[in-house]
Design an enzyme around this catalytic site. Sequence first.
Site, PDB file in Angstrom:
ATOM      1  N   LYS A 176     -13.709  72.231  48.050  1.00  0.00           N
ATOM      2  CA  LYS A 176     -13.096  71.732  46.800  1.00  0.00           C
ATOM      3  C   LYS A 176     -13.881  72.327  45.638  1.00  0.00           C
ATOM      4  O   LYS A 176     -14.934  71.840  45.257  1.00  0.00           O
ATOM      5  CB  LYS A 176     -13.174  70.197  46.780  1.00  0.00           C
ATOM      6  CG  LYS A 176     -12.098  69.495  45.962  1.00  0.00           C
ATOM      7  CD  LYS A 176     -12.148  69.759  44.488  1.00  0.00           C
ATOM      8  CE  LYS A 176     -13.206  68.987  43.736  1.00  0.00           C
ATOM      9  NZ  LYS A 176     -13.293  69.411  42.319  1.00  0.00           N
TER      10      LYS A 176
ATOM     11  N   CYS B  91     -29.014  75.603  37.675  1.00  0.00           N
ATOM     12  CA  CYS B  91     -29.736  74.377  38.025  1.00  0.00           C
ATOM     13  C   CYS B  91     -31.252  74.588  37.968  1.00  0.00           C
ATOM     14  O   CYS B  91     -31.996  73.676  37.648  1.00  0.00           O
ATOM     15  CB  CYS B  91     -29.328  73.883  39.404  1.00  0.00           C
ATOM     16  SG  CYS B  91     -29.390  75.155  40.656  1.00  0.00           S
TER      17      CYS B  91
END
Length: 506
Positions: A190, A299
Amino acid sequence: MSQAEKLSVIGEWTDATNLQKFYINGEWIEPISKEILSVINPATGEELAKVASANAQDAERAIHAARSAFDKGQWRTMSAHERANMLMELAAKIEEHQEELAEIETANNGKTLREAQADVAEAAKTFRYYAGLATKPSGETFETDEPLVSRVVREPIGVCGQIIPWNYPLLMAAWKLAPALAAGNTCILKPSELTPLTAIRLFELIDEIDFPKGVVNLINGTGPDAGQPLVTSSLVDKIAFTGGTVTGKRIMKEAVGNLKKVSLELGGKSPNIIFADADYENALDYAAFAIFNNSGQVCSAGSRLLVERKIYDRFTSDLAEATKKIRVGNGADPSSQMGPVISKQHMEKIERYIAVGKQEKATLLCGGRRLLDQGREYGYFIEPTIFIDVDPQATIAREEIFGPVLCVIPFDTEEEALEIANDSPYGLAAGIFTSNTAKAERMAKYIRAGVTWINTYEQNLVEGPWGGYKESGIGRELGTYGFDEYTEVKQIINTLKVEPTGWFAD
Ligand code: TXE
């Protein structure tokens, strides 16, 4: 290929019919949901494509396909060599289509073509690495003081729901799919609702390969509608998630129903520490790269720059000079060095953090504005921004901004640098720049982070583990560690002497 020709390649592809379908059970199928996502080019604000957006029923369909492929199909029982061959084939196809994939990524995510090309190459490498790993020796045997042999084998976990973010759309798809498939799991990917395009193109390439039906599935849509059903379903055995810490915590809570395995790769506020004895030019170059690469939407970005006071004034002033020269523009223009940020909403969040930085009395050394001049007025461009003299307790020094905003903090001693570095809820990465190897080793030993670079930054290796301490996540991706995260450990005990225990004989 000229600029105009490049854009026409994307134009032709985005007319493709698969954008409004999902890849489930080995074919492109019409969604149940009638919802549509509008996919935006962040450099222009224009709509690139309309993509189908899944609801819970679409997710259920994908889950059932993956469940049945795992329980009844031949994927996990076929030889690792056969699985590896398919992953090798996929790597080759990605390489064959690398320019096209990079252009789609740039148009959808905004990153420069150079960054997108590097991502595509790394995605192919990831599939190839895990194809290789699938066929390598694994397992253990134990000597025991009984006439018994204990051996350990690793087996696939089952159905894996894989939810990925928008900052490295294709690369994150590869980091998730490659180890899971190599280990014999079945997957439902997803992608982020903001960046579904390269995943759709990837699945068109997957469709050209003979993966058994239902082994690898794709649904697009929002987190609550398409992602959450994967998290809560008792038919899903593992959730692998990369994204924000707030969403990660929520996913962990919601995955509790069937105690599915959860791995999380979340945010960071990584310290990049420059000692006065560092190779000056190298440290300067990496200080900028660590925060402005990918427009700061990384990140592990080196978003807290700790600089030893002896060189603080010179270093920050040279860094500002270098930063002002960064060419910010449409990533599809080869002269751009930094692209826009992902969305209007995200840009506004970054602008709010810049305003907070000013209120908190940090000194704005350069940048700080949205770029609105001709050619950039409809995109989400933010100037590379540096705040100096930032209080380590300030909001901008503690919260993840996830944009091109650097906070610089001075320090005097090694101990102080270490204390500031570790004073964070996050623990993903850290950089240490010094020519003193013993000092570098001490810092690397005591910094609480999953990845520590010495005299370099943001070098990512498919061979090594990637993941965070503290609120930066749970588990590791990449390397053998990433493979292990997609396996269950089974102990098989066999006897050397077949005889009854006689326990209840009398
Ligand atoms: O991420 P989300 P957002 C950080 C960064 C950023 C912040 C928020 O600080 O500003 O997160 O970004 C799916 N159930 N990172 O809101 O929501 C969503 O559809 C299931 C760091 O864009 O975490 C998408 O596919 N899924 C990070 C994915 O989660 C859900 C990269 C990530 O979206 C869901 C991106 C739900 N309830 C942002 N809600 C990194 N670690 O690199 C959302 N999703």
